[in-house]
Design a protein around this motif. Structure first.
Motif, PDB file in Angstrom:
ATOM      1  N   ARG A  37       0.842  -1.211   0.000  1.00 56.03           N
ATOM      2  CA  ARG A  37       0.000   0.000   0.000  1.00 56.03           C
ATOM      3  C   ARG A  37       0.872   1.254   0.000  1.00 56.03           C
ATOM      4  O   ARG A  37       0.640   2.190  -0.771  1.00 56.03           O
ATOM      5  CB  ARG A  37      -0.913   0.007   1.221  1.00 56.03           C
ATOM      6  CG  ARG A  37      -1.843   1.212   1.263  1.00 56.03           C
ATOM      7  CD  ARG A  37      -2.641   1.291   2.542  1.00 56.03           C
ATOM      8  NE  ARG A  37      -3.517   2.442   2.532  1.00 56.03           N
ATOM      9  CZ  ARG A  37      -3.802   3.199   3.584  1.00 56.03           C
ATOM     10  NH1 ARG A  37      -3.270   2.903   4.764  1.00 56.03           N
ATOM     11  NH2 ARG A  37      -4.618   4.236   3.488  1.00 56.03           N
ATOM     12  N   MET A  41       1.560   4.107  -3.276  1.00 56.94           N
ATOM     13  CA  MET A  41       1.218   5.525  -3.110  1.00 56.94           C
ATOM     14  C   MET A  41       2.468   6.400  -3.115  1.00 56.94           C
ATOM     15  O   MET A  41       2.478   7.498  -2.559  1.00 56.94           O
ATOM     16  CB  MET A  41       0.434   5.727  -1.813  1.00 56.94           C
ATOM     17  CG  MET A  41      -0.928   5.070  -1.811  1.00 56.94           C
ATOM     18  SD  MET A  41      -1.785   5.224  -0.217  1.00 56.94           S
ATOM     19  CE  MET A  41      -1.984   7.008  -0.091  1.00 56.94           C
ATOM     20  N   GLU A 241      -5.277   7.475  -3.053  1.00 56.96           N
ATOM     21  CA  GLU A 241      -5.986   6.206  -2.897  1.00 56.96           C
ATOM     22  C   GLU A 241      -7.480   6.478  -3.040  1.00 56.96           C
ATOM     23  O   GLU A 241      -8.011   7.409  -2.433  1.00 56.96           O
ATOM     24  CB  GLU A 241      -5.692   5.594  -1.533  1.00 56.96           C
ATOM     25  CG  GLU A 241      -6.455   4.306  -1.232  1.00 56.96           C
ATOM     26  CD  GLU A 241      -6.149   3.779   0.155  1.00 56.96           C
ATOM     27  OE1 GLU A 241      -5.503   2.722   0.268  1.00 56.96           O
ATOM     28  OE2 GLU A 241      -6.541   4.446   1.145  1.00 56.96           O
ATOM     29  N   ARG A 257      -4.746   2.777  -6.356  1.00 58.81           N
ATOM     30  CA  ARG A 257      -3.690   3.624  -5.805  1.00 58.81           C
ATOM     31  C   ARG A 257      -2.674   4.002  -6.874  1.00 58.81           C
ATOM     32  O   ARG A 257      -2.414   3.224  -7.800  1.00 58.81           O
ATOM     33  CB  ARG A 257      -2.964   2.908  -4.658  1.00 58.81           C
ATOM     34  CG  ARG A 257      -3.897   2.448  -3.539  1.00 58.81           C
ATOM     35  CD  ARG A 257      -3.128   1.796  -2.417  1.00 58.81           C
ATOM     36  NE  ARG A 257      -4.018   1.311  -1.362  1.00 58.81           N
ATOM     37  CZ  ARG A 257      -4.199   0.046  -1.052  1.00 58.81           C
ATOM     38  NH1 ARG A 257      -3.521  -0.899  -1.705  1.00 58.81           N
ATOM     39  NH2 ARG A 257      -5.027  -0.310  -0.096  1.00 58.81           N
TER      40      ARG A 257
END
Length: 416
Positions: A37, A41, A241, A257
């Motif tokens: 994650r 990003m 996101e 993302r």
């Protein structure tokens, strides 16, 4: 040691690449936050809540954990390099509400491993000296807590060891961080990474991280951060996101993302270097899987996969459904006592013997049915004015009520 570092970074240095002190690039992959994650990003997550993964970026974020977490983060690419990070996190103390964290903060620990594959060693004349394996190990322990409303702090202690052939090098560092919720939609974060406590390998790249996270609505998040490393790379990072699905229940949610990382001096790895993107899917409130892809020019593409399992979460308090008002039930009237004019003396409310007999029969019936109520009605003859007869009937009804209470032992509350 300089030759070893160049090998671990994936190949020879480019002609235009700036050279730093050897110690500033020690254990390069162990310093990169290996969560899918975060990397998808653009690593712009210093001020973004990440659960147990906050341990890798800003330990102050551990204060927001409301569930226990087990997570595995996998990184492959850059030749034969493989990286694995295992993290366990949990809130400490009482958790009153989801997203608020434990009353004593949150704790997380990680174990990491990087396998760089095999290498062929050479001496100063270029002659092969044998094949070697290289790898790194790391452990970390962090804690974060909200000290003031909206303001959290955290600290993490890390130990790292690098193995190359028969050589072993180690270093110990610490991270500190702050997280401030300025308003419900805006978070600011700051952390200092890799403050050296002890090293036998050369100081890892350390420096200041600053970031902001803006929650536009419950579906869309924007983030920005920067890294100001000592004697090493400076970075500006942007990320976003967008969530699709049942975000309120945190189940069946698809996350889209993307991010971009601008480095100075430029690493000159290709046109797409610095651009990142990825997906995430929350299957249930407990299980989530994330993927990120990072183009690195001539070095290929790095793939990151994260699997997170949450358990022991506080139950969501739901407001009770409104209950419609229920009208009080009508009193149960077992029998209506109707005494005629002949039960009373003429033009009087005094009961005659036959009137008392009629009441005694009703008293026995009421005693056998203690929940029943009785309705008393008074009547008069048609002679006399309407007003006078009304007052006489009311006096006769009162006389009946008094008899039932005084002589029959019936509670006055049962008589209407």
């Amino acid at each position: 040691m300089g030759v070893l570092t160049a090998v671990l970074l994936g190949g020879r240095a480019l002609a235009a690449e700036t050279t730093y002190g050897v110690g500033t690039q020690a254990l390069p992959l162990q310093q990169s936050g290996g969560t899918a994650r975060a990397m998808s990003m653009g690593s712009a997550v210093v001020a973004v809540e990440q659960g147990s993964a906050s341990l890798l970026w800003n330990p102050a974020g551990l204060s927001k954990m409301s569930c226990k977490e087990i997570a595995v983060h996998h990184n492959s690419g850059l030749g034969d390099t493989v990286q694995e990070i295992f993290i366990f996190g949990m809130p400490l103390g009482t958790v009153k509400e989801e997203g608020k964290g434990g009353s004593m903060g949150g704790l997380a620990a990680s174990i990491g491993y990087v396998n760089y594959g095999g290498f062929t060693g050479t001496d100063a004349t270029g002659q092969e000296t044998g094949n070697y394996n290289a790898g790194d190990y790391s452990v970390s322990l962090g804690w974060g807590k909200e000290f003031l409303p909206g303001l959290s702090g955290g600290v993490a202690v890390k130990g790292m060891q690098s193995n190359f052939a028969s050589k072993v090098y180690s270093t110990y560092t610490t991270d500190i961080g702050l997280l401030w919720k300025v308003v419900p939609s805006l978070d600011l974060g700051v952390s200092y990474s890799n403050f050296s406590l002890y090293d036998k390998i050369g100081e890892p790249a350390s420096g200041l991280r600053l970031g902001a996270g803006w929650t536009i609505d419950k579906h869309w998040l924007l983030a920005a951060s920067s890294e100001l490393q000592n004697k090493a790379m400076k970075r500006i990072q942007l990320g976003t996101e967008y969530l699709i699905g049942n975000v309120d229940e945190k189940a069946n949610v698809l996350a889209l993302r993307a991010g971009y990382q601008l480095s100075y001096p430029s690493r000159e790895l290709g046109a797409l270097a610095g651009l990142t993107w990825g997906l995430g899917y929350t299957l249930t409130k407990s299980v989530a899987i994330d993927y990120a892809m990072l183009p690195t020019g001539d070095l290929g593409i790095s793939h990151r996969v994260s699997l997170t399992y949450k358990f022991g979460c506080p139950k969501k308090h739901r407001a009770p459904a409104p209950v419609a008002a229920v009208a009080a039930p009508e009193p149960v009237v077992l029998k209506s006592i109707d005494l005629e004019d002949s039960h009373f003396d003429f033009d009087s409310s005094k009961l005659k013997p036959q009137g008392m007999e009629a009441l005694r029969e009703n008293v026995e019936l009421l005693k056998k049915n203690p929940k029943a109520q009785v309705r008393v009605a008074g009547y008069t003859s048609m002679s006399g004015t309407k007003e006078y007869n009304q007052r006489l009937s009311e006096r006769r009804a009162a006389a009946v009520r008094d008899y039932l209470v005084a002589q029959g032992g019936i509670k006055q509350s049962r008589i209407t």
